[in-house]
Design a protein around this motif. Structure first.
Motif, short mmCIF file in Angstrom:
data_model
loop_
_atom_site.label_atom_id
_atom_site.label_comp_id
_atom_site.label_asym_id
_atom_site.label_seq_id
_atom_site.Cartn_x
_atom_site.Cartn_y
_atom_site.Cartn_z
N GLY A 2 -1.75 4.68 -5.48
CA GLY A 2 -0.97 4.77 -4.42
C GLY A 2 -0.31 3.51 -3.85
N GLU A 3 -1.15 2.54 -3.71
CA GLU A 3 -0.79 1.35 -3.05
C GLU A 3 0.42 0.61 -3.95
OE1 GLU A 3 -0.89 -0.92 -0.47
OE2 GLU A 3 -1.55 1.03 0.37
N ALA A 4 -0.04 0.23 -5.25
CA ALA A 4 0.79 -0.30 -6.17
C ALA A 4 2.08 0.57 -6.35
CB ALA A 4 -0.04 -0.18 -7.49
N ALA A 5 2.06 2.01 -6.35
CA ALA A 5 3.28 2.44 -6.46
C ALA A 5 4.20 2.37 -5.15
CB ALA A 5 2.89 4.28 -6.48
N ARG A 6 3.54 2.47 -3.74
CA ARG A 6 4.28 2.06 -2.59
C ARG A 6 4.96 0.77 -2.81
NH1 ARG A 6 1.15 5.64 -0.24
NH2 ARG A 6 -0.79 4.08 -0.29
N ARG A 7 4.29 -0.43 -3.31
CA ARG A 7 4.98 -1.70 -3.44
C ARG A 7 6.06 -1.53 -4.42
NH1 ARG A 7 -0.39 -3.63 -3.35
NH2 ARG A 7 -0.58 -3.66 -5.64
N ALA A 8 5.63 -0.73 -5.71
CA ALA A 8 6.83 -0.79 -6.68
C ALA A 8 8.18 -0.20 -6.25
CB ALA A 8 6.13 -0.11 -7.73
N LEU A 9 7.70 0.91 -5.31
CA LEU A 9 8.92 1.69 -4.99
C LEU A 9 9.57 1.34 -3.63
CD1 LEU A 9 7.20 5.04 -5.55
CD2 LEU A 9 9.24 4.22 -6.62
N ASP A 10 9.19 -0.03 -3.14
CA ASP A 10 9.81 -0.47 -1.96
C ASP A 10 11.17 -0.60 -1.98
OD1 ASP A 10 9.53 -1.62 0.65
OD2 ASP A 10 9.73 -3.53 -0.27
N GLY A 11 12.06 -0.02 -1.18
CA GLY A 11 13.57 -0.43 -1.28
C GLY A 11 14.12 0.60 -2.23
#
Ligand SMILES: NC(=O)c1ccc[n+]([C@@H]2O[C@H](COP(=O)([O-])OP(=O)(O)OC[C@H]3O[C@@H](n4cnc5c(N)ncnc54)[C@H](OP(=O)(O)O)[C@@H]3O)[C@@H](O)[C@H]2O)c1
Length: 196
Positions: A54-63
């Motif tokens: 989830g953490e990595a996904a949130r970073r990857a999906l930022d913007g």
């Protein structure tokens, strides 16, 4: 304008979509698990994430405003993969073209579900005939028995067999005009693929 992101670009469908977008000059963010295996495409940046993190996904999906997410691949058995290549490799190009067109103009597709089919409603008998082969139907019990040799977990064998019980129940019957409507050309046929 928000970022357009694509997952699965190291695979078949996502890779085709990413290449079509790059060829159309569309900037994109490729979200991958292994950057070493990501396609090198003009206008593409990379972000690293696996679906379960989830953490990595949130970073990857930022913007990210528009996302094409390829469903995680199940590890199909090899025989079924070879069989399905014949009637799906045509389909992958059509799918990728539709996805690329929708991602370039996503506004009209909010919450839309697109049902993509070929242009012919083929039975397995029809497909076998085109291939010069013979289709031998299995009962559900025979289907489980013929797949038992792979030693796959029960959920996976259920997934394999359910493809065919869904076909038998008519859940995949019928054709749509979605590919024609969105890409401007008719869906590829099995004969097109074999010719290629
Ligand atoms: N192609 C067909 O004929 C067909 C037919 C029926 C259904 N499908 C389904 O459609 C989907 C896409 O098909 P495909 O042929 O493009 O599959 P594929 O070539 O196996 O590609 C799957 C892609 O998804 C990525 N991926 C898988 N699990 C992931 C996860 N947990 N987190 C992040 N990325 C993940 C893979 O990354 P890695 O490279 O890092 O593994 C790969 O890039 C699959 O679910 C497949 O089962 C395909």
């Amino acid at each position: 304008m928000g970022v357009l992101a694509v997952t699965g670009s190291t695979g078949n469908v996502g890779g085709r979509v990413a290449r079509l977008l790059a060829a159309a000059g569309v900037p994109q963010r490729l979200i991958v698990r292994d950057p070493a295996r990501a396609p090198r495409l003009a206008g593409a940046s990379l972000a690293i994430a696996t679906y379960s993190d989830g953490e990595a996904a949130r970073r990857a999906l930022d913007g990210v405003q528009t996302l094409f997410m390829v469903s995680g691949a199940e590890a199909a058995d090899r025989v079924d993969q070879h069989r399905s290549f014949i009637d799906t490799a045509v389909a992958q190009d059509d799918i990728a073209e539709v996805v690329s067109a929708v991602l370039r103009e996503p506004a009209g597709y909010d919450a839309a579900t697109l049902s993509l089919t070929g242009r012919e409603a083929l039975t397995f008998h029809d497909i076998a005939e085109v291939l010069g082969a013979r289709y031998e139907p299995e009962t559900v019990d025979e289907a489980y028995a013929s797949r038992a040799k792979y030693g796959a977990p029960d959920w996976q064998v259920d997934a394999w067999v359910s493809t065919y019980t869904a076909v038998a129940a008519g859940e995949l019957a019928g054709i749509t005009d979605t590919v024609q409507r969105i890409t401007g050309h008719p869906p590829r046929t099995l004969a097109d693929l074999l010719e290629r």
